[in-house]
Design a protein around this motif. Structure first.
Motif, short mmCIF file in Angstrom:
data_model
loop_
_atom_site.label_atom_id
_atom_site.label_comp_id
_atom_site.label_asym_id
_atom_site.label_seq_id
_atom_site.Cartn_x
_atom_site.Cartn_y
_atom_site.Cartn_z
N VAL A 98 1.03 -1.09 -0.08
CA VAL A 98 -0.06 -0.12 0.00
C VAL A 98 0.83 1.26 -0.14
O VAL A 98 1.76 1.39 0.74
N ASP A 99 0.68 2.14 -0.94
CA ASP A 99 1.36 3.45 -0.97
C ASP A 99 0.29 4.58 -0.76
O ASP A 99 -0.67 4.79 -1.60
N TRP A 100 0.26 5.11 0.59
CA TRP A 100 -0.67 6.19 0.81
C TRP A 100 -0.36 7.56 0.32
O TRP A 100 -1.21 8.53 0.44
N GLY A 101 0.74 7.81 -0.24
CA GLY A 101 1.34 9.05 -0.53
C GLY A 101 1.20 9.95 0.63
O GLY A 101 1.56 9.75 1.57
N ASN A 102 0.35 10.99 0.42
CA ASN A 102 -0.08 12.15 1.38
C ASN A 102 -1.33 11.98 1.85
O ASN A 102 -2.09 13.08 2.09
N ALA A 103 -2.07 10.91 2.06
CA ALA A 103 -3.51 10.63 2.46
C ALA A 103 -3.45 11.29 3.72
O ALA A 103 -2.71 10.91 4.58
N PRO A 104 -4.61 12.15 4.23
CA PRO A 104 -4.80 12.51 5.34
C PRO A 104 -5.45 11.44 6.62
O PRO A 104 -5.84 10.37 6.12
N ASP A 105 -4.96 11.81 7.76
CA ASP A 105 -5.67 10.98 8.90
C ASP A 105 -7.11 11.03 8.80
O ASP A 105 -7.79 12.04 9.10
N VAL A 106 -7.94 9.90 8.88
CA VAL A 106 -9.19 10.03 8.98
C VAL A 106 -9.65 9.43 10.28
O VAL A 106 -10.87 8.63 10.41
N SER A 107 -8.94 9.49 11.36
CA SER A 107 -9.33 8.61 12.41
C SER A 107 -10.59 9.28 13.19
O SER A 107 -11.46 8.33 13.72
N VAL A 108 -11.06 10.44 12.82
CA VAL A 108 -12.23 11.29 13.41
C VAL A 108 -13.17 11.34 11.94
O VAL A 108 -12.79 12.15 10.80
N PHE A 109 -14.25 10.57 12.02
CA PHE A 109 -14.91 10.50 10.63
C PHE A 109 -16.53 10.45 11.00
O PHE A 109 -16.82 9.79 11.87
N TYR A 110 -17.22 11.19 10.47
CA TYR A 110 -18.63 11.37 10.71
C TYR A 110 -19.43 11.01 9.60
O TYR A 110 -19.54 11.10 8.51
N GLY A 111 -20.21 9.73 10.11
CA GLY A 111 -21.35 9.22 9.12
C GLY A 111 -20.89 8.57 8.09
O GLY A 111 -19.99 8.04 7.82
N ARG A 112 -21.79 8.98 6.86
CA ARG A 112 -21.26 8.24 5.57
C ARG A 112 -21.39 6.66 5.49
O ARG A 112 -20.79 5.96 4.53
N THR A 113 -22.17 6.18 6.48
CA THR A 113 -22.27 4.69 6.48
C THR A 113 -23.06 4.05 5.31
O THR A 113 -22.22 3.41 4.59
N ALA A 114 -24.14 5.05 4.67
CA ALA A 114 -24.74 4.29 3.47
C ALA A 114 -23.90 4.34 2.45
O ALA A 114 -23.89 3.94 1.40
N GLU A 115 -23.13 5.58 2.41
CA GLU A 115 -22.34 5.91 0.91
C GLU A 115 -21.22 5.15 0.92
O GLU A 115 -20.87 4.45 -0.12
N LEU A 116 -20.52 4.34 2.21
CA LEU A 116 -19.47 3.50 2.14
C LEU A 116 -19.89 2.36 1.50
O LEU A 116 -19.29 1.44 0.82
N GLU A 117 -20.86 1.76 2.16
CA GLU A 117 -21.70 0.41 1.83
C GLU A 117 -22.11 0.57 0.22
O GLU A 117 -21.63 -0.61 -0.38
N LYS A 118 -22.69 1.53 -0.31
CA LYS A 118 -23.05 1.64 -1.78
C LYS A 118 -21.75 1.43 -2.41
O LYS A 118 -21.72 0.72 -3.48
N LEU A 119 -20.59 2.23 -2.35
CA LEU A 119 -19.57 2.33 -2.89
C LEU A 119 -18.84 0.93 -2.78
O LEU A 119 -18.20 0.38 -3.88
N GLU A 120 -18.63 0.40 -1.79
CA GLU A 120 -18.13 -1.08 -1.66
C GLU A 120 -18.64 -2.09 -2.58
O GLU A 120 -17.93 -2.69 -2.94
N ARG A 121 -19.92 -1.82 -2.35
CA ARG A 121 -20.74 -2.99 -3.07
C ARG A 121 -20.60 -2.90 -4.58
O ARG A 121 -20.48 -3.84 -5.32
#
Length: 427
Positions: A98-121
């Motif tokens: 895995v090469d993350w480049g300069n990806a930001p830290d997302v340890s604090v994340f709000y919601g988006r459960t439905a969006e994540l599930e749809k995109l993952e599907r």
């Protein structure tokens, strides 16, 4: 990334059970406790309890997502120490590639459960090979792309995440990409961009990889309609077209403030290509931001969230002003204004990208209390032909700067307010 073998070994040393380790691996991959429970066939509370046991065995204190961040930092530190002391082989580094480049830290994340599930599907079950996320600046595209990548990590041989914020030329990006995929610089190096693209396409056909290209709007031409590239960057369009049309077993995710015209052309029922417009947070998710910022006057929060259309970045910006000037009281702030100078500057940067005709349309709509239809706009833009007006309206929709309601086109409240302020300053 930490190799799974090392994670299993160090967890066993700390007395972590197999069931707790399974929950830990999913937590590190970005799954919420509810998702962990679903994956393991247990309740969300049971998943939370297993993670709590892990934190306790590693001596991690704190609350909420902070504990997971602390544990990840501890694990990385121990892994680096083991490498330096020769306790693990150097060739074990990045077994997951895995090469993350300069990806930001997302340890604090709000919601988006439905969006994540749809995109993952779409990616895992429907095998999309090209997927474009788009939406207005600050809506959370970058954060979502990182969180999605964490969740998808177990499904891919190699992952390459890159921000295009500094607008790298395609040949430079492809040198980075081919070096990562090959594991070393190509020898001899490929002479042309076309050869580089052909090499990448061949690799993606034979390997299951995930590529994330974040912030394609940095490559677009300012003062023009959405979808037009700067000089010397037009070959990105060819590359994206190849990724969508040539069959391969990998997936490429792009993010942009604008809907990519290449994807709009390709998406449909016959090709595994699609786009996803990211909208604002739901009310309860947005309220979590205001709560974490320590704001009061909760009875006024909905008005604030609606005014900013649930845009996480804008809500964070305005929350800071409310804390500093109004002691955190949202009601006192709203009695004075809905928008701040920070928000004005934020929106102005978006306006810098639009064409002259788009700006004229924004000015017209900012004076309207109700929406204007296409024909009504035509009567106010008498020297603009229908095709140009349609293109400009389409571009503004792609940029999320206008909305369409039954009465016609309108501006979201924050866009309307800033547009009016710009008009006053230019008068």
């Amino acid at each position: 990334m930490i190799p799974p073998e090392f994670l299993s070994d160090i967890a066993t040393q700390q007395g972590v059970s197999k069931s707790e380790l399974a929950a830990l691996k999913l937590g590190i991959a970005g799954y919420s406790t509810a998702d962990i429970g679903e994956q393991l066939g247990i309740s969300g509370d049971a998943a939370r309890k297993r993670l709590s046991e892990v934190y306790q065995k590693f001596g991690i204190a704190g609350r909420g997502p902070v504990k997971l961040t602390k544990l990840q930092q501890l694990l990385v530190t121990r892994y680096q120490e083991a490498l330096e002391n020769g306790k693990v082989a150097a060739n074990a580094v990045e077994l997951e590639q895995v090469d993350w480049g300069n990806a930001p830290d997302v340890s604090v994340f709000y919601g988006r459960t439905a969006e994540l599930e749809k995109l993952e599907r779409w990616i895992i079950h429907d095998h999309y090979r090209l997927l474009a996320l788009y939406g207005i600046s600050g809506i959370g595209k970058t954060t979502l792309s990182v969180k999605l990548t964490q969740r998808l990590q177990p499904h891919f041989e190699k992952i390459f995440w890159r921000s295009l914020y500094y607008a790298p030329l395609l040949q430079d990006l492809l040198i980075e990409l081919t070096t990562f995929l090959q594991g070393s610089p190509l020898d001899p190096p490929l002479a042309t961009v076309s050869e580089q693209m052909d090499w990448v396409m061949d690799y993606l056909q034979h390997h299951r990889c995930l590529l994330v290209l974040n912030g394609l709007e940095s490559l677009s031409r300012r003062g023009d309609l959405a979808g037009n590239y700067q000089p010397n960057y037009e070959n990105y369009s060819q590359f994206i077209h190849l990724l969508g049309t040539v069959p391969h077993q990998s997936c490429v995710v792009t993010t942009s403030q604008e809907k990519l015209s290449e994807v709009a052309y390709l998406e449909g029922q016959t090709l595994p290509v699609g786009s996803f417009k990211l909208r604002g947070l739901e009310l309860q998710e947005a309220k979590a931001i205001l709560q974490n910022k320590g704001l009061t006057g909760e009875d006024k929060w909905k008005y604030l969230v609606d005014g900013y259309r649930g845009n996480p970045m804008m809500l964070k910006l305005v929350a800071e002003t409310i804390k500093e000037v109004f002691g955190g009281n949202v009601g006192d702030f709203l009695d004075t204004s809905l928008f701040t100078r920070d928000i004005h500057n934020f929106i102005e940067r978006i306006f810098d990208r639009v064409s002259d005709l788009e700006r004229r349309i924004l000015y017209i709509l900012s004076d309207q209390s109700d929406g204007l239809g296409f024909k009504q706009l035509q009567t106010q833009l008498t020297h603009v032909n229908a095709q140009d007006l349609m293109s400009a309206l389409s571009s503004l929709r792609q940029r999320s700067l206008i909305e369409h309601v039954d009465q016609g086109f309108i501006l979201p409240p924050v866009i309307k307010e800033v547009t009016q302020q710009i008009m006053v300053s230019e008068a």
